[in-house]
Design a protein around this motif. Structure first.
Motif, PDB file in Angstrom:
ATOM      1  N   SER A 167       0.995  -1.232   0.072  1.00  0.00           N
ATOM      2  CA  SER A 167       0.077   0.086  -0.061  1.00  0.00           C
ATOM      3  C   SER A 167       0.910   1.217  -0.146  1.00  0.00           C
ATOM      4  O   SER A 167       1.957   1.173   0.194  1.00  0.00           O
ATOM      5  CB  SER A 167      -1.027   0.052   1.184  1.00  0.00           C
ATOM      6  OG  SER A 167      -0.118   0.077   2.289  1.00  0.00           O
ATOM      7  N   TRP A 168       0.205   2.360  -0.278  1.00  0.00           N
ATOM      8  CA  TRP A 168       1.102   3.607  -0.308  1.00  0.00           C
ATOM      9  C   TRP A 168       1.501   3.898   1.094  1.00  0.00           C
ATOM     10  O   TRP A 168       2.735   4.556   1.163  1.00  0.00           O
ATOM     11  CB  TRP A 168       0.103   4.851  -0.714  1.00  0.00           C
ATOM     12  CG  TRP A 168       0.721   6.145  -0.786  1.00  0.00           C
ATOM     13  CD1 TRP A 168       1.341   6.577  -1.846  1.00  0.00           C
ATOM     14  CD2 TRP A 168       0.839   6.966   0.267  1.00  0.00           C
ATOM     15  NE1 TRP A 168       1.859   7.905  -1.410  1.00  0.00           N
ATOM     16  CE2 TRP A 168       1.809   8.066  -0.125  1.00  0.00           C
ATOM     17  CE3 TRP A 168       0.335   6.962   1.611  1.00  0.00           C
ATOM     18  CZ2 TRP A 168       1.894   9.302   0.532  1.00  0.00           C
ATOM     19  CZ3 TRP A 168       0.648   8.364   2.295  1.00  0.00           C
ATOM     20  CH2 TRP A 168       1.569   9.194   1.886  1.00  0.00           C
ATOM     21  N   GLY A 169       1.009   3.632   2.177  1.00  0.00           N
ATOM     22  CA  GLY A 169       1.513   3.849   3.612  1.00  0.00           C
ATOM     23  C   GLY A 169       2.560   3.014   3.737  1.00  0.00           C
ATOM     24  O   GLY A 169       3.476   3.604   4.383  1.00  0.00           O
ATOM     25  N   GLU A 170       2.671   1.790   3.280  1.00  0.00           N
ATOM     26  CA  GLU A 170       3.938   0.785   3.417  1.00  0.00           C
ATOM     27  C   GLU A 170       4.931   1.380   2.816  1.00  0.00           C
ATOM     28  O   GLU A 170       6.234   1.377   3.367  1.00  0.00           O
ATOM     29  CB  GLU A 170       3.515  -0.656   3.263  1.00  0.00           C
ATOM     30  CG  GLU A 170       2.528  -1.274   4.074  1.00  0.00           C
ATOM     31  CD  GLU A 170       2.083  -2.644   3.517  1.00  0.00           C
ATOM     32  OE1 GLU A 170       1.906  -2.936   2.477  1.00  0.00           O
ATOM     33  OE2 GLU A 170       1.734  -3.197   4.383  1.00  0.00           O
ATOM     34  N   LYS A 171       4.978   2.038   1.498  1.00  0.00           N
ATOM     35  CA  LYS A 171       6.138   2.149   0.707  1.00  0.00           C
ATOM     36  C   LYS A 171       6.407   3.694   1.364  1.00  0.00           C
ATOM     37  O   LYS A 171       7.820   3.737   1.349  1.00  0.00           O
ATOM     38  CB  LYS A 171       5.336   2.578  -0.513  1.00  0.00           C
ATOM     39  CG  LYS A 171       4.892   1.390  -1.357  1.00  0.00           C
ATOM     40  CD  LYS A 171       4.626   1.636  -3.003  1.00  0.00           C
ATOM     41  CE  LYS A 171       4.233   0.350  -3.542  1.00  0.00           C
ATOM     42  NZ  LYS A 171       3.991   0.526  -5.300  1.00  0.00           N
ATOM     43  N   ALA A 172       5.457   4.323   2.065  1.00  0.00           N
ATOM     44  CA  ALA A 172       6.056   5.810   2.582  1.00  0.00           C
ATOM     45  C   ALA A 172       6.927   5.386   3.632  1.00  0.00           C
ATOM     46  O   ALA A 172       7.835   6.271   3.899  1.00  0.00           O
ATOM     47  CB  ALA A 172       4.937   6.493   2.836  1.00  0.00           C
ATOM     48  N   PHE A 173       6.246   4.230   4.683  1.00  0.00           N
ATOM     49  CA  PHE A 173       7.243   4.102   5.723  1.00  0.00           C
ATOM     50  C   PHE A 173       8.472   3.395   5.296  1.00  0.00           C
ATOM     51  O   PHE A 173       9.484   3.807   6.107  1.00  0.00           O
ATOM     52  CB  PHE A 173       6.286   3.005   6.500  1.00  0.00           C
ATOM     53  CG  PHE A 173       7.138   2.376   7.868  1.00  0.00           C
ATOM     54  CD1 PHE A 173       6.911   3.308   8.850  1.00  0.00           C
ATOM     55  CD2 PHE A 173       7.715   1.130   7.927  1.00  0.00           C
ATOM     56  CE1 PHE A 173       7.660   2.737  10.088  1.00  0.00           C
ATOM     57  CE2 PHE A 173       8.332   1.015   9.149  1.00  0.00           C
ATOM     58  CZ  PHE A 173       8.398   1.669  10.064  1.00  0.00           C
ATOM     59  N   LEU A 174       8.519   2.543   4.287  1.00  0.00           N
ATOM     60  CA  LEU A 174       9.946   2.036   3.869  1.00  0.00           C
ATOM     61  C   LEU A 174      10.941   3.198   3.403  1.00  0.00           C
ATOM     62  O   LEU A 174      12.080   3.238   3.946  1.00  0.00           O
ATOM     63  CB  LEU A 174       9.804   1.074   2.800  1.00  0.00           C
ATOM     64  CG  LEU A 174       9.270  -0.197   3.162  1.00  0.00           C
ATOM     65  CD1 LEU A 174       9.039  -1.051   2.100  1.00  0.00           C
ATOM     66  CD2 LEU A 174       9.975  -1.108   4.190  1.00  0.00           C
ATOM     67  N   TRP A 175      10.271   3.945   2.699  1.00  0.00           N
ATOM     68  CA  TRP A 175      11.247   5.267   2.425  1.00  0.00           C
ATOM     69  C   TRP A 175      11.734   6.191   3.472  1.00  0.00           C
ATOM     70  O   TRP A 175      12.816   6.564   3.596  1.00  0.00           O
ATOM     71  CB  TRP A 175      10.475   6.112   1.192  1.00  0.00           C
ATOM     72  CG  TRP A 175      10.395   5.353   0.239  1.00  0.00           C
ATOM     73  CD1 TRP A 175       9.400   5.052  -0.839  1.00  0.00           C
ATOM     74  CD2 TRP A 175      11.499   5.361  -0.881  1.00  0.00           C
ATOM     75  NE1 TRP A 175       9.642   4.406  -1.979  1.00  0.00           N
ATOM     76  CE2 TRP A 175      11.020   4.733  -2.201  1.00  0.00           C
ATOM     77  CE3 TRP A 175      12.858   5.760  -0.916  1.00  0.00           C
ATOM     78  CZ2 TRP A 175      12.045   4.487  -3.222  1.00  0.00           C
ATOM     79  CZ3 TRP A 175      13.666   5.522  -2.133  1.00  0.00           C
ATOM     80  CH2 TRP A 175      13.296   4.840  -3.035  1.00  0.00           C
ATOM     81  N   LEU A 176      10.830   6.135   4.488  1.00  0.00           N
ATOM     82  CA  LEU A 176      11.019   6.883   5.706  1.00  0.00           C
ATOM     83  C   LEU A 176      12.144   6.291   6.444  1.00  0.00           C
ATOM     84  O   LEU A 176      13.115   6.949   6.797  1.00  0.00           O
ATOM     85  CB  LEU A 176       9.750   7.291   6.672  1.00  0.00           C
ATOM     86  CG  LEU A 176      10.120   7.920   7.912  1.00  0.00           C
ATOM     87  CD1 LEU A 176      10.747   9.525   7.697  1.00  0.00           C
ATOM     88  CD2 LEU A 176       8.938   8.051   8.649  1.00  0.00           C
ATOM     89  N   MET A 177      12.180   5.102   6.567  1.00  0.00           N
ATOM     90  CA  MET A 177      13.179   4.115   7.260  1.00  0.00           C
ATOM     91  C   MET A 177      14.455   4.143   6.313  1.00  0.00           C
ATOM     92  O   MET A 177      15.286   4.191   6.988  1.00  0.00           O
ATOM     93  CB  MET A 177      12.668   2.708   7.235  1.00  0.00           C
ATOM     94  CG  MET A 177      11.467   2.424   8.155  1.00  0.00           C
ATOM     95  SD  MET A 177      12.059   2.854  10.108  1.00  0.00           S
ATOM     96  CE  MET A 177      11.181   4.592  10.110  1.00  0.00           C
ATOM     97  N   TYR A 178      14.404   4.197   5.126  1.00  0.00           N
ATOM     98  CA  TYR A 178      15.784   4.282   4.164  1.00  0.00           C
ATOM     99  C   TYR A 178      16.337   5.573   4.506  1.00  0.00           C
ATOM    100  O   TYR A 178      17.592   5.763   4.481  1.00  0.00           O
ATOM    101  CB  TYR A 178      15.312   4.013   2.707  1.00  0.00           C
ATOM    102  CG  TYR A 178      14.932   2.718   2.381  1.00  0.00           C
ATOM    103  CD1 TYR A 178      15.197   1.479   3.124  1.00  0.00           C
ATOM    104  CD2 TYR A 178      14.175   2.511   1.309  1.00  0.00           C
ATOM    105  CE1 TYR A 178      14.797   0.226   2.833  1.00  0.00           C
ATOM    106  CE2 TYR A 178      13.574   1.164   0.925  1.00  0.00           C
ATOM    107  CZ  TYR A 178      14.179   0.181   1.973  1.00  0.00           C
ATOM    108  OH  TYR A 178      13.712  -1.270   1.522  1.00  0.00           O
ATOM    109  N   ALA A 179      15.388   6.547   4.780  1.00  0.00           N
ATOM    110  CA  ALA A 179      15.965   8.038   4.775  1.00  0.00           C
ATOM    111  C   ALA A 179      16.684   8.207   6.141  1.00  0.00           C
ATOM    112  O   ALA A 179      17.707   8.695   6.186  1.00  0.00           O
ATOM    113  CB  ALA A 179      14.976   9.086   4.373  1.00  0.00           C
ATOM    114  N   CYS A 180      16.198   7.610   7.147  1.00  0.00           N
ATOM    115  CA  CYS A 180      16.724   7.473   8.602  1.00  0.00           C
ATOM    116  C   CYS A 180      17.875   6.934   8.571  1.00  0.00           C
ATOM    117  O   CYS A 180      18.967   7.402   9.171  1.00  0.00           O
ATOM    118  CB  CYS A 180      15.908   7.041   9.605  1.00  0.00           C
ATOM    119  SG  CYS A 180      14.071   7.893   9.559  1.00  0.00           S
ATOM    120  N   ILE A 181      18.000   5.735   7.827  1.00  0.00           N
ATOM    121  CA  ILE A 181      19.334   5.253   7.869  1.00  0.00           C
ATOM    122  C   ILE A 181      20.300   5.564   7.129  1.00  0.00           C
ATOM    123  O   ILE A 181      21.600   5.901   7.746  1.00  0.00           O
ATOM    124  CB  ILE A 181      19.084   3.568   7.141  1.00  0.00           C
ATOM    125  CG1 ILE A 181      17.918   2.777   8.137  1.00  0.00           C
ATOM    126  CG2 ILE A 181      20.230   2.713   6.823  1.00  0.00           C
ATOM    127  CD1 ILE A 181      17.781   1.378   7.443  1.00  0.00           C
TER     128      ILE A 181
END
Length: 309
Positions: free
Chosen positions: A22-36
């Protein structure tokens, strides 16, 4: 989208497994990638500053301080370091202490931990208690110094940097936790086949203990490589100084020229600030290159030591 064959009551059934997020899952993954990525950048920046400013001129450092991109580049620090024999001598001393110390410490710790973990050793619980007591308490600095200097006569000897660290109780307990997770049937099968305790340990137990042995080896290597305290206590001859004590001397000694040149005096002014950074860059290399080879074993060994106990 992938098709997978499933067997239901003996008949193959083809079904589709949806991998759409879903769009929310993709947004969460991109947020995690950005934090890492941000965290990685924060970790890399200090190393870059040390590396870049080691090539900065002394005037640039005194005028601007630490910079991501030095305003004036210079090789004076590296040229000055490499013209004396102290850096080469310190490198040899640190490599000897780290290699010999790590090999001996891993062998001794592994054998001792195997005794603590063996269910048929009569006094293993008493030994484990004494080991824990030694880890919590300590012998005291005065008694330790007298034992190493006067009783063992290791003053101005590289063995004074090795022998005190040959058995670390914490690392021994990590190995004990792993050995206890192994099925005891392995020991019984080897004993039936005629293997003695020594052959059983070196031919069977050690090969299957590669992850935790690699983890403990890395811990010991870092400990021996980074230690400067023992050399400060027991090494007075500057030719026997390891790298870490050399860095400390460069930071605390105002006469950098006399130290790096082994007592010789130079007419040029030493770039003391850049020399400190250049020395760090030259000394951190072996440990940094060691991590990629032990990374897969390190993660697995840490998990074993943390979960099972």
């Amino acid at each position: 989208m992938k098709n997978e064959d499933l067997v239901l009551r003996g008949k193959p059934v083809r079904t589709k497994i949806r991998n759409d997020r879903s769009w929310g899952e993709k947004a969460f993954l991109w947020l995690m990638y950005a934090c890492i990525a941000l965290f990685s950048l924060v970790c890399v920046v200090p190393f870059w500053i040390v590396l870049a400013d080691s090539f900065a001129s002394e005037a640039s450092y005194l005028k601007h301080g630490y910079q991501l991109i030095p305003s004036e580049w210079s090789l004076d620090a590296y040229t000055y370091l490499l013209q004396g024999d102290q850096l080469l001598n310190s490198y040899k001393n640190s490599l000897f202490v780290t290699i010999v110390g790590t090999v001996l410490a891993v062998i001794i710790t592994a054998m001792f931990a195997y005794v603590l973990a063996h269910p048929k050793v009569k006094y293993r619980n008493t030994l484990a208690f004494l080991t824990y007591l030694a880890m919590v308490l300590g012998g005291g600095l005065v008694g330790f110094y007298i034992m190493v200097s006067n009783w063992l006569h290791l003053k101005d000897s590289l063995w004074a940097l090795i022998l005190p660290y040959l058995l670390n109780p914490f690392y021994a307990f990590i190995l004990v936790a792993f050995y206890k997770s192994l099925p005891y049937e392995i020991n019984e099968a080897a004993t039936i086949d005629g293997a003695g305790d020594i052959r059983l340990f070196y031919k069977i137990i050690l090969p299957i203990s590669t992850p935790v042995i690699a983890t403990v080896s890395l811990f010991y290597a870092i400990q021996f490589w980074n230690d400067w305290y023992l050399s400060l206590l027991f090494i007075d001859d500057y030719k026997l100084h390891p790298l870490q004590l050399m860095i400390r001397q460069l930071i605390s000694n105002l006469n950098v020229s006399a130290y790096v040149g082994g007592g010789a005096s130079y007419q040029v002014s030493a770039p003391s600030s850049a020399i400190q950074l250049a020395t760090v860059c030259l000394t951190i290399g072996p440990i940094v290159f060691l991590y990629p080879f032990l990374q897969k074993y390190f993660v697995k060994g840490i998990t074993i030591g943390a979960v099972k106990g």
